[in-house]
Scaffold this active site. Structure first.
Site, PDB file in Angstrom:
ATOM      1  N   ARG A  26      10.513  -2.668   4.551  1.00 17.22           N
ATOM      2  CA  ARG A  26       9.685  -3.541   3.726  1.00 17.22           C
ATOM      3  C   ARG A  26       9.717  -4.942   4.314  1.00 17.22           C
ATOM      4  O   ARG A  26      10.696  -5.365   4.921  1.00 17.22           O
ATOM      5  CB  ARG A  26      10.214  -3.597   2.281  1.00 17.22           C
ATOM      6  CG  ARG A  26       9.784  -2.430   1.400  1.00 17.22           C
ATOM      7  CD  ARG A  26       8.292  -2.464   1.106  1.00 17.22           C
ATOM      8  NE  ARG A  26       7.873  -1.443   0.170  1.00 17.22           N
ATOM      9  CZ  ARG A  26       7.449  -0.240   0.510  1.00 17.22           C
ATOM     10  NH1 ARG A  26       7.438   0.115   1.786  1.00 17.22           N
ATOM     11  NH2 ARG A  26       7.036   0.620  -0.402  1.00 17.22           N
ATOM     12  N   GLU A  44       2.639  -9.617   3.348  1.00 14.16           N
ATOM     13  CA  GLU A  44       1.509  -8.844   3.880  1.00 14.16           C
ATOM     14  C   GLU A  44       0.435  -8.647   2.803  1.00 14.16           C
ATOM     15  O   GLU A  44       0.747  -8.600   1.618  1.00 14.16           O
ATOM     16  CB  GLU A  44       1.993  -7.491   4.412  1.00 14.16           C
ATOM     17  CG  GLU A  44       2.617  -6.564   3.386  1.00 14.16           C
ATOM     18  CD  GLU A  44       3.117  -5.270   4.012  1.00 14.16           C
ATOM     19  OE1 GLU A  44       2.658  -4.208   3.550  1.00 14.16           O
ATOM     20  OE2 GLU A  44       3.950  -5.305   4.938  1.00 14.16           O
ATOM     21  N   HIS A 100       1.218  -1.590   8.410  1.00  7.54           N
ATOM     22  CA  HIS A 100       1.844  -0.797   7.346  1.00  7.54           C
ATOM     23  C   HIS A 100       1.252   0.617   7.299  1.00  7.54           C
ATOM     24  O   HIS A 100       0.716   1.054   6.271  1.00  7.54           O
ATOM     25  CB  HIS A 100       1.683  -1.497   5.994  1.00  7.54           C
ATOM     26  CG  HIS A 100       2.730  -1.080   4.994  1.00  7.54           C
ATOM     27  ND1 HIS A 100       3.227  -1.925   4.028  1.00  7.54           N
ATOM     28  CD2 HIS A 100       3.385   0.092   4.808  1.00  7.54           C
ATOM     29  CE1 HIS A 100       4.123  -1.294   3.294  1.00  7.54           C
ATOM     30  NE2 HIS A 100       4.228  -0.063   3.751  1.00  7.54           N
TER      31      HIS A 100
END
Length: 329
Positions: A235, A264, A282
């Site tokens: 993360r 993000e 991601h």
């Protein structure tokens, strides 16, 4: 029928499944703002999210809401203290993405170690004129030491892949895994400091919590080998992105591979200016079969949580099972 919100675009066939059980409000467009998410949840009994922040203000404005099903393993987008205070159930989608995420973590690590992105950009720029003995010298993976921080399901899947590369596996975790798992993986538990000093390739696979914020910062990067790589498939916020960009620029470590970032989809612009980093948006779980499995599991959790019968309110993957059976506060 009970009403639910599906806050993100997902596979239409999953929406059709949900429509058999609920009145579905489906956001098939851009990410909802906090205000729009709050407005559309106001009359809903449940929601299916994919990283959308759900906190105390959202829950307070949605008095009928009983469950929020997250289409992800991580749930740092949920304010779990608020969920527990309101007796709202949260669910997630573990296990179904272990192998695809581990595959991608391996790919990022390999790409960083062997300077794949950097050399491709150089080639595309028309700079390849001749072979050179010292052209894009990288770091070996085979026979090296893999350091895994976060030896959960995905960390263990990464460690299994290391056997085919004849790697020594060391790991650091909040607590040691069972002895039989260590034996299966041929993995040695070490302190974080020792891992950073010994590992040739450090891979982060731990959940984001306040305690894990900036687990890797300037001090930790300074402990790593100058030939080492860092890969983050966990993360954003676990790595201090600004400190990492500076360490890469100064060649304090050799390279990095990142799939997640602080803030993000925005990212620290300094990361875009250093050549020795592989950047992806991601997508570690982004295979069709895995994303379909995640969407269907998130739907299963929602259906079970709001269903009727003897197992009503008991989905397979509750995050806060203590609220099951309690009335909405």
């Amino acid at each position: 029928m009970q009403k639910i919100l599906v806050a993100r675009p997902i596979f239409p066939d999953v929406i059709e499944r949900l429509k058999q059980h609920f009145e579905v409000d489906w956001n098939n467009g851009e990410v909802l703002s906090a205000e729009e998410l709050t407005r559309r949840l106001a009359d809903k009994d449940g929601a299916l999210t994919a990283g959308d922040p759900v906190g105390a203000a959202v829950l307070a404005a949605a008095p009928r809401l009983r469950v929020v099903s997250n289409m992800a393993v991580g749930y740092n987008n949920f304010d779990m203290a608020a969920f527990n205070a309101s007796n709202v159930l949260g669910t997630n989608t573990p296990d179904v993405l272990n192998e695809s995420t581990a595959d991608f973590g391996w790919a990022l690590m390999m790409a960083a170690a062997r300077r794949v992105t950097e050399s491709e950009h150089w080639l595309r720029a028309g700079k390849w004129q001749k072979w050179a003995y010292d052209g894009f010298l990288g770091t070996d993976v085979y026979g090296s030491t893999l350091g895994v921080i976060g030896m959960g399901r995905i960390g263990q899947a990464l460690a299994r892949r290391a056997r085919g590369f004849n790697m020594q596996v060391i790991y650091h975790n909040r607590s040691r895994v069972a002895p039989e798992i260590e034996a299966e993986l041929n993995a040695q538990y070490v302190s974080k400091t020792e891992l950073l000093k010994r590992a040739d390739h450090v891979v982060l696979v731990l959940p984001y919590t306040k305690d894990n914020h900036h687990t890797i910062g300037a001090a930790e990067l300074a402990q790593m080998k100058p030939t080492a790589t860092l890969t983050n498939i966990a993360r954003g916020g676990i790595v201090d992105d600004a400190a990492l960009a500076e360490a890469l620029r100064a060649k304090r470590i050799a390279a990095a591979g990142l799939d997640v970032y602080e803030g993000e989809p925005n990212l620290n612009p300094a990361l875009l200016t250093v050549p020795n980093v592989v950047l992806t948006p991601h997508i570690a779980s982004a295979t069709e079969s895995t994303r379909r499995a995640m969407a269907n599991l998130a739907a299963d959790n929602l259906i079970a949580a709001l269903g009727e019968g003897p197992n009503a309110g008991r989905p397979a993957n509750p995050i806060n099972p203590d609220v099951i059976g309690k009335a909405r506060a």
